[in-house]
Write a protein that holds these residues in place. Structure first.
Motif, PDB file in Angstrom:
ATOM      1  N   ILE A  61       0.859  -1.193   0.000  1.00  0.00           N
ATOM      2  CA  ILE A  61       0.000   0.000   0.000  1.00  0.00           C
ATOM      3  C   ILE A  61       0.890   1.237   0.000  1.00  0.00           C
ATOM      4  N   LEU A  62       0.665   2.126  -0.979  1.00  0.00           N
ATOM      5  CA  LEU A  62       1.322   3.426  -0.995  1.00  0.00           C
ATOM      6  C   LEU A  62       0.313   4.442  -0.479  1.00  0.00           C
ATOM      7  N   GLY A  72      -2.642   9.857   6.510  1.00  0.00           N
ATOM      8  CA  GLY A  72      -1.924   8.626   6.194  1.00  0.00           C
ATOM      9  C   GLY A  72      -1.531   7.847   7.444  1.00  0.00           C
ATOM     10  N   PHE A  73      -1.261   8.568   8.536  1.00  0.00           N
ATOM     11  CA  PHE A  73      -0.929   7.879   9.785  1.00  0.00           C
ATOM     12  C   PHE A  73      -2.097   7.041  10.285  1.00  0.00           C
ATOM     13  N   GLU A  74      -3.331   7.573  10.140  1.00  0.00           N
ATOM     14  CA  GLU A  74      -4.516   6.822  10.567  1.00  0.00           C
ATOM     15  C   GLU A  74      -4.765   5.627   9.655  1.00  0.00           C
ATOM     16  N   ILE A  89       4.225   1.787   2.137  1.00  0.00           N
ATOM     17  CA  ILE A  89       5.184   2.813   1.714  1.00  0.00           C
ATOM     18  C   ILE A  89       4.504   4.173   1.848  1.00  0.00           C
ATOM     19  N   VAL A  90       5.148   5.074   2.534  1.00  0.00           N
ATOM     20  CA  VAL A  90       4.577   6.395   2.786  1.00  0.00           C
ATOM     21  C   VAL A  90       4.983   7.351   1.658  1.00  0.00           C
ATOM     22  N   ILE A  91       3.979   8.068   1.112  1.00  0.00           N
ATOM     23  CA  ILE A  91       4.234   9.127   0.118  1.00  0.00           C
ATOM     24  C   ILE A  91       4.051  10.464   0.826  1.00  0.00           C
ATOM     25  N   THR A  92       5.047  11.298   0.756  1.00  0.00           N
ATOM     26  CA  THR A  92       4.916  12.570   1.453  1.00  0.00           C
ATOM     27  C   THR A  92       5.624  13.690   0.713  1.00  0.00           C
ATOM     28  N   ILE A 112       8.686   7.564   0.179  1.00  0.00           N
ATOM     29  CA  ILE A 112       9.135   8.144  -1.084  1.00  0.00           C
ATOM     30  C   ILE A 112       8.641   9.590  -1.118  1.00  0.00           C
ATOM     31  N   PRO A 113       9.541  10.542  -1.309  1.00  0.00           N
ATOM     32  CA  PRO A 113       9.141  11.952  -1.257  1.00  0.00           C
ATOM     33  C   PRO A 113       8.589  12.438  -2.597  1.00  0.00           C
TER      34      PRO A 113
END
Length: 490
Positions: A61-62, A72-74, A89-92, A112-113
């Protein structure tokens, strides 16, 4: 006639969910990842993403960290609760160190920024897929092991270094008479288990890292079904650095075997008593005659009595060996095993039997490295194995020959071989050489005294130690007996 060709099963495509409130990001991710062969689903916000996560499982999951309503944290918290094996994977667009650390603490695999290139996306997803497959392989292996352990008829329990239970199969719980709630995560002292088992676990956990002993106990217990005798063994479970990180305890219900052994032992004891008493009496009478205390004997009479005495001595030896063999084959002798150094045993045995060899001008050579890894064994049993093999090699070899004892490491085993230059064994005899009471009977061996039980005893001991024994021989060129004993596993 045309045959139907079975369809080749295609590999299951990895499923990826992209949760981001920017349509441009979602569409770009779908285009890049679809080209890679992935099945891609899209969610426009956190709420939609959570609903999709609750309905189906995704491998990766991105998720964008900064989204309205549901962040996204929730979303990450929902993923960890519903699908802990899913890789996130966190998109920020705010790729600060603080955000990254917080995401990792909550279970994110990587981040991934924004903005990112297609190559960056492919790289981070490929790494996540590889990690996901490794997790699946571990989960599959654990599932197979758990199924296998749960199907064992022997009881198996594993504890960690803090004496907490990390595994206990149904057979173990049944043997200790426990039928309550799950024991996983509980201290061993919190469940109904015998004091002997607790002491064995404590002894194993405090065992020095350079030692390896397998404490063994026979425990009498009772439950609704009556009296029961259980054999318990405990072994240390060690990490890569050799330190003890837990224990494994195995329980075997030997009640029926103990009862059978008692009946057989009573019978053997009765036979031994009935046979030994008259034999000892006759041996004493023969000695009186041979010593001339009942009058002078002719040379012929002395020769005949000497033969009788020799045969009687052979019968006494056979009774003793038969008793030893019956105990070994019952598998009930709780011989405590430890890490045995075969170097020392081999040196001592070769030195001890050297005198027997010199009587026939037979040289015993020992070939072994300076150090051999230890085997998990009972030392007295190992001495008995070497004694039988070396004694046989001397007995069945002509004068002025050599017996060679060799020890090496072969894969996960210590390989012991005893090679002689004796009379050899024919192909028909090789098939039965380890049978009880079987002896090679030819012109070379006809006059050699023996019971035919020595090799049967050796085979029983070796197999009781999870090893193997084999023989190769050519008549007139000698024989080689080879024993494989498993190394201590730490």
């Amino acid at each position: 006639m045309k045959q139907d060709i079975p369809a080749v099963k295609q590999p299951v495509r990895s499923k990826i969910l992209v949760v981001d409130d920017e349509p441009r990001i979602r569409d770009a991710c779908r285009m890049v990842l679809s080209e890679q062969g992935f099945e891609v689903a899209l969610a426009a916000d956190g709420n939609e993403g959570v609903q999709m996560i609750q309905q189906e499982h995704f491998d990766v999951i991105l998720v964008d960290l900064m989204m309205p309503v549901l962040s996204g944290f929730e979303v990450l918290s929902h993923v960890r609760e519903a699908h802990p094996d899913t890789v996130v994977i966190v998109i920020t667009g705010y790729a600060t160190l603080e955000h990254s650390i917080n995401a990792m603490k909550r279970g994110a695999f990587d981040f991934i920024p924004k903005p990112f290139t297609p190559d960056q996306l492919r790289a981070v997803v490929a790494k996540a897929i590889k990690y996901n497959r490794a997790l699946q392989d571990i989960a599959d292996t654990n599932s197979r092991l758990r199924t296998m352990v749960n199907r064992l008829t022997d009881g198996v329990m594993a504890t960690d270094r803090d004496r907490r239970i990390v595994l206990a199969n149904p057979a173990f719980l049944h043997l200790i008479g426990y039928h309550g709630e799950s024991v996983l995560g509980r201290l061993i002292d919190e469940i109904h288990v015998s004091d002997q088992v607790r002491e064995m676990i404590g002894q194993t956990l405090t065992m020095p890292s350079d030692e390896f002993t397998e404490p063994t106990e026979e425990i009498a217990c009772s439950d609704d079904s009556g009296e029961r005798i259980v054999r318990a063994k405990c072994a240390p479970f060690r990490g890569r650095d050799g330190s003890t990180i837990g224990t494994i305890t195995v329980l075997n219900d030997i009640t029926a075997l103990k009862e059978f052994d008692r009946i057989r032992s009573d019978f053997v004891s009765m036979v031994c008593h009935e046979v030994r008493s008259p034999m000892n009496s006759m041996m004493m009478q023969i000695k009186v005659l041979l010593d001339g205390l009942a009058g002078e004997l002719t040379d012929k009479q002395r020769e005949i009595l000497g033969r009788v005495s020799e045969k009687m001595s052979g019968l006494t030896t056979m009774v003793s060996e038969l008793l030893d063999l019956s105990r070994l084959e019952s598998g009930l002798i709780a011989n405590e095993k430890s890490a045995v150094k075969m170097n020392e045993i081999l040196r001592e045995q070769v030195s001890f039997h050297a005198e027997n060899g010199r009587r026939k001008n037979i040289t015993i050579e020992l070939r072994q490295p300076e150090s051999l890894p230890p085997v998990l064994a009972n030392q007295r049993n190992m001495e008995e194995v070497i004694t039988n093999l070396v004694t046989n090699a001397i007995k069945y070899s002509p004068e002025n020959t050599t017996v060679t004892v060799t020890a090496t490491v072969e894969n996960e085993y210590v390989r012991l071989s005893v090679q002689d230059q004796g009379y050899g064994i024919g192909a028909d005899d090789l098939k039965r050489i380890f049978d009880r009471f079987y002896r090679v009977n030819d012109q070379n061996t006809r006059t050699i005294v023996g019971t035919g039980l020595g090799l049967a005893i050796v085979k029983s001991i070796v197999e009781a130690h999870h090893g193997s024994i084999k023989v190769s021989s050519t008549p007139g060129s000698g024989s080689t007996f080879t024993v494989l004993l498993p190394l201590v596993s730490i």
